[in-house]
Design an enzyme around this catalytic site. Structure first.
Site, short mmCIF file in Angstrom:
data_model
loop_
_atom_site.label_atom_id
_atom_site.label_comp_id
_atom_site.label_asym_id
_atom_site.label_seq_id
_atom_site.Cartn_x
_atom_site.Cartn_y
_atom_site.Cartn_z
CB CYS A 4 -0.98 0.00 1.17
SG CYS A 4 -0.27 0.22 2.81
NE ARG A 10 -4.63 1.31 1.70
CZ ARG A 10 -4.54 1.91 0.53
NH1 ARG A 10 -5.49 1.72 -0.39
NH2 ARG A 10 -3.52 2.68 0.24
CG ASP A 119 -5.21 4.79 2.94
OD1 ASP A 119 -5.20 4.39 4.13
OD2 ASP A 119 -4.22 5.31 2.38
#
Length: 150
Positions: A4, A10, A119
């Protein structure tokens, strides 16, 4: 390897969810799971507290870690390079010579979806992120088991 933007929300969430799935299938000695960032913004930082809280709530074991950026060596080290969103995929392709071995995937592809993992750094919604990650990781595990002939 899960990737990420910053490697604090994440991708480490996916890393530890996947490690838990791998452990439960008894394949820890066969499957290496890690995570990294495309950016340098969070290098050295531990997991975001929202990710820690969600993993704790779901009884997913995790360890303290330091965010790191993807490296050239990662391309050869991992069979799957899994981005959380389209920007990650773009940056991964740029870093790894446009993915000549077709190792780069969007996580939810393994759940038959084309959308991104949102996100939680921006949304604050670690619940939705977790649900999507679990769905993607379960699909990924099915793909791995098929690839391993199990």
């Amino acid at each position: 390897m899960f990737v990420c933007h910053g490697n604090i929300c994440r991708s480490p969430m996916a890393e530890f969810v996947m490690k838990d799935i791998v452990r439960k299938t008894g394949l820890e000695s066969e499957i290496l799971v890690e995570s990294a960032a495309t950016s340098t913004e969070e290098i050295g930082n531990d997991i975001h507290r929202g990710t820690r809280q969600k993993l704790t709530k779901e009884n997913i074991p995790f360890t303290q870690r330091s965010a790191r950026q993807i490296t050239s060596d990662d391309y050869q080290k991992f069979d799957y390079l899994i981005g959380m969103d389209d920007e990650n995929i773009f940056n991964m392709r740029r870093r790894w010579n446009n993915d000549p071995e077709n190792k780069i995937f969007l996580l939810l592809e393994f759940a038959g979806k084309t959308r991104e993992i949102t996100d939680p750094w921006y949304t604050g919604n670690f619940e939705n992120t977790y649900s999507d990650i679990v769905e993607g990781c379960n699909g990924l595990m099915k793909d791995i088991l098929k690839r391993l002939g199990k």
